[in-house]
Write a protein that holds these residues in place. Sequence first.
Motif, PDB file in Angstrom:
ATOM      1  N   ALA A  56       0.839  -1.202   0.000  1.00 16.23           N
ATOM      2  CA  ALA A  56       0.000   0.000   0.000  1.00 16.23           C
ATOM      3  C   ALA A  56       0.874   1.253   0.000  1.00 16.23           C
ATOM      4  O   ALA A  56       0.620   2.206  -0.757  1.00 16.23           O
ATOM      5  N   ALA A  57       1.919   1.250   0.795  1.00 19.32           N
ATOM      6  CA  ALA A  57       2.828   2.402   0.833  1.00 19.32           C
ATOM      7  C   ALA A  57       3.537   2.593  -0.506  1.00 19.32           C
ATOM      8  O   ALA A  57       3.740   3.721  -0.962  1.00 19.32           O
ATOM      9  N   GLY A  58       3.893   1.499  -1.151  1.00 17.03           N
ATOM     10  CA  GLY A  58       4.525   1.585  -2.468  1.00 17.03           C
ATOM     11  C   GLY A  58       3.614   2.236  -3.495  1.00 17.03           C
ATOM     12  O   GLY A  58       4.061   3.045  -4.321  1.00 17.03           O
ATOM     13  N   PHE A  59       2.322   1.914  -3.446  1.00 19.91           N
ATOM     14  CA  PHE A  59       1.391   2.538  -4.383  1.00 19.91           C
ATOM     15  C   PHE A  59       1.164   4.011  -4.066  1.00 19.91           C
ATOM     16  O   PHE A  59       0.921   4.801  -4.974  1.00 19.91           O
ATOM     17  N   VAL A  60       1.255   4.388  -2.799  1.00 20.76           N
ATOM     18  CA  VAL A  60       1.205   5.822  -2.464  1.00 20.76           C
ATOM     19  C   VAL A  60       2.366   6.531  -3.147  1.00 20.76           C
ATOM     20  O   VAL A  60       2.197   7.586  -3.778  1.00 20.76           O
ATOM     21  N   GLY A  61       3.552   5.936  -3.050  1.00 21.57           N
ATOM     22  CA  GLY A  61       4.730   6.519  -3.702  1.00 21.57           C
ATOM     23  C   GLY A  61       4.593   6.553  -5.213  1.00 21.57           C
ATOM     24  O   GLY A  61       4.982   7.529  -5.861  1.00 21.57           O
ATOM     25  N   LEU A  62       4.044   5.495  -5.782  1.00 24.92           N
ATOM     26  CA  LEU A  62       3.863   5.431  -7.230  1.00 24.92           C
ATOM     27  C   LEU A  62       2.888   6.498  -7.725  1.00 24.92           C
ATOM     28  O   LEU A  62       3.146   7.161  -8.741  1.00 24.92           O
ATOM     29  N   VAL A  63       1.793   6.687  -7.003  1.00 27.64           N
ATOM     30  CA  VAL A  63       0.828   7.726  -7.380  1.00 27.64           C
ATOM     31  C   VAL A  63       1.475   9.110  -7.262  1.00 27.64           C
ATOM     32  O   VAL A  63       1.336   9.953  -8.158  1.00 27.64           O
ATOM     33  N   ALA A  64       2.201   9.330  -6.178  1.00 25.46           N
ATOM     34  CA  ALA A  64       2.873  10.624  -5.993  1.00 25.46           C
ATOM     35  C   ALA A  64       3.914  10.866  -7.085  1.00 25.46           C
ATOM     36  O   ALA A  64       4.010  11.979  -7.627  1.00 25.46           O
ATOM     37  N   LEU A  65       4.671   9.838  -7.427  1.00 28.03           N
ATOM     38  CA  LEU A  65       5.675   9.965  -8.486  1.00 28.03           C
ATOM     39  C   LEU A  65       5.017  10.257  -9.829  1.00 28.03           C
ATOM     40  O   LEU A  65       5.490  11.129 -10.579  1.00 28.03           O
ATOM     41  N   ASP A  66       3.940   9.567 -10.136  1.00 30.54           N
ATOM     42  CA  ASP A  66       3.210   9.800 -11.385  1.00 30.54           C
ATOM     43  C   ASP A  66       2.725  11.241 -11.473  1.00 30.54           C
ATOM     44  O   ASP A  66       2.885  11.900 -12.503  1.00 30.54           O
ATOM     45  N   ILE A  67       2.164  11.735 -10.401  1.00 29.17           N
ATOM     46  CA  ILE A  67       1.675  13.124 -10.390  1.00 29.17           C
ATOM     47  C   ILE A  67       2.835  14.102 -10.541  1.00 29.17           C
ATOM     48  O   ILE A  67       2.774  15.040 -11.343  1.00 29.17           O
ATOM     49  N   PHE A  68       3.908  13.879  -9.788  1.00 31.95           N
ATOM     50  CA  PHE A  68       5.055  14.793  -9.838  1.00 31.95           C
ATOM     51  C   PHE A  68       5.670  14.829 -11.237  1.00 31.95           C
ATOM     52  O   PHE A  68       5.904  15.909 -11.799  1.00 31.95           O
ATOM     53  N   VAL A  69       5.928  13.663 -11.810  1.00 31.96           N
ATOM     54  CA  VAL A  69       6.546  13.600 -13.135  1.00 31.96           C
ATOM     55  C   VAL A  69       5.621  14.206 -14.184  1.00 31.96           C
ATOM     56  O   VAL A  69       6.070  14.971 -15.059  1.00 31.96           O
ATOM     57  N   SER A  70       4.338  13.910 -14.098  1.00 30.80           N
ATOM     58  CA  SER A  70       3.378  14.474 -15.056  1.00 30.80           C
ATOM     59  C   SER A  70       3.359  15.996 -15.004  1.00 30.80           C
ATOM     60  O   SER A  70       3.379  16.669 -16.038  1.00 30.80           O
ATOM     61  N   VAL A  71       3.328  16.532 -13.805  1.00 30.99           N
ATOM     62  CA  VAL A  71       3.305  17.997 -13.657  1.00 30.99           C
ATOM     63  C   VAL A  71       4.604  18.613 -14.158  1.00 30.99           C
ATOM     64  O   VAL A  71       4.591  19.618 -14.878  1.00 30.99           O
ATOM     65  N   MET A  72       5.744  18.035 -13.795  1.00 30.70           N
ATOM     66  CA  MET A  72       7.033  18.588 -14.226  1.00 30.70           C
ATOM     67  C   MET A  72       7.160  18.538 -15.754  1.00 30.70           C
ATOM     68  O   MET A  72       7.603  19.515 -16.375  1.00 30.70           O
TER      69      MET A  72
END
Length: 179
Positions: free
Chosen positions: A26-42
């Motif tokens: 579950a924690a890994g998917f939190v990180g994956l969602v956060a990474l996806d959002i960060f990379v998409s925005v950047m």
Amino acid sequence: MEISRRPRGRPKNAMDRFIAAIEWIAAGFVGLVALDIFVSVMLRYLFAVSIPDGYDFGRMFLGILIFWGIAATSYRGAHITVDLVWDLVGPRLKRAIDVFATLVLLLVVTVQTVMLFDKVVATRAQNILTYDLQLPVWPFFALAWAGDAAAVILIAVRTFRLVFHPERVREGRSLEPVE
């Protein structure tokens, strides 16, 4: 008196290790969602490009995260609760309320898991694909279903422990050793 060499937060048995693994997933998917959002925005703001199927991936990862999060929070008892009556009663009635509430949760999540499995099968049969990369969607749904199935297992374990070993269940701290 024997002193254990095991660190305090380390799981003691196979079930506790399974529970810890669910929490890490579950924690890994939190990180994956956060990474996806960060990379998409950047990428969008710095280079005016987007990840192919970035929206679909974000949406599906968030769904997966929700179901694995349900698994982690259901066992720990860390979800939102209303304890007005529970606070007013004695220890035996508190335990009875906990067992009843956990059995209701087990029933609801079991039905949800069965219905989600039907959705996985239907999505695979319909051959639903992502927009840009034309990837099949059903594996993402299957991964979400696996989180829901893990929730059923963990809620069943919690119910068993509440009934037969209440000392093994600590609200919000499932992995802390019990002396």
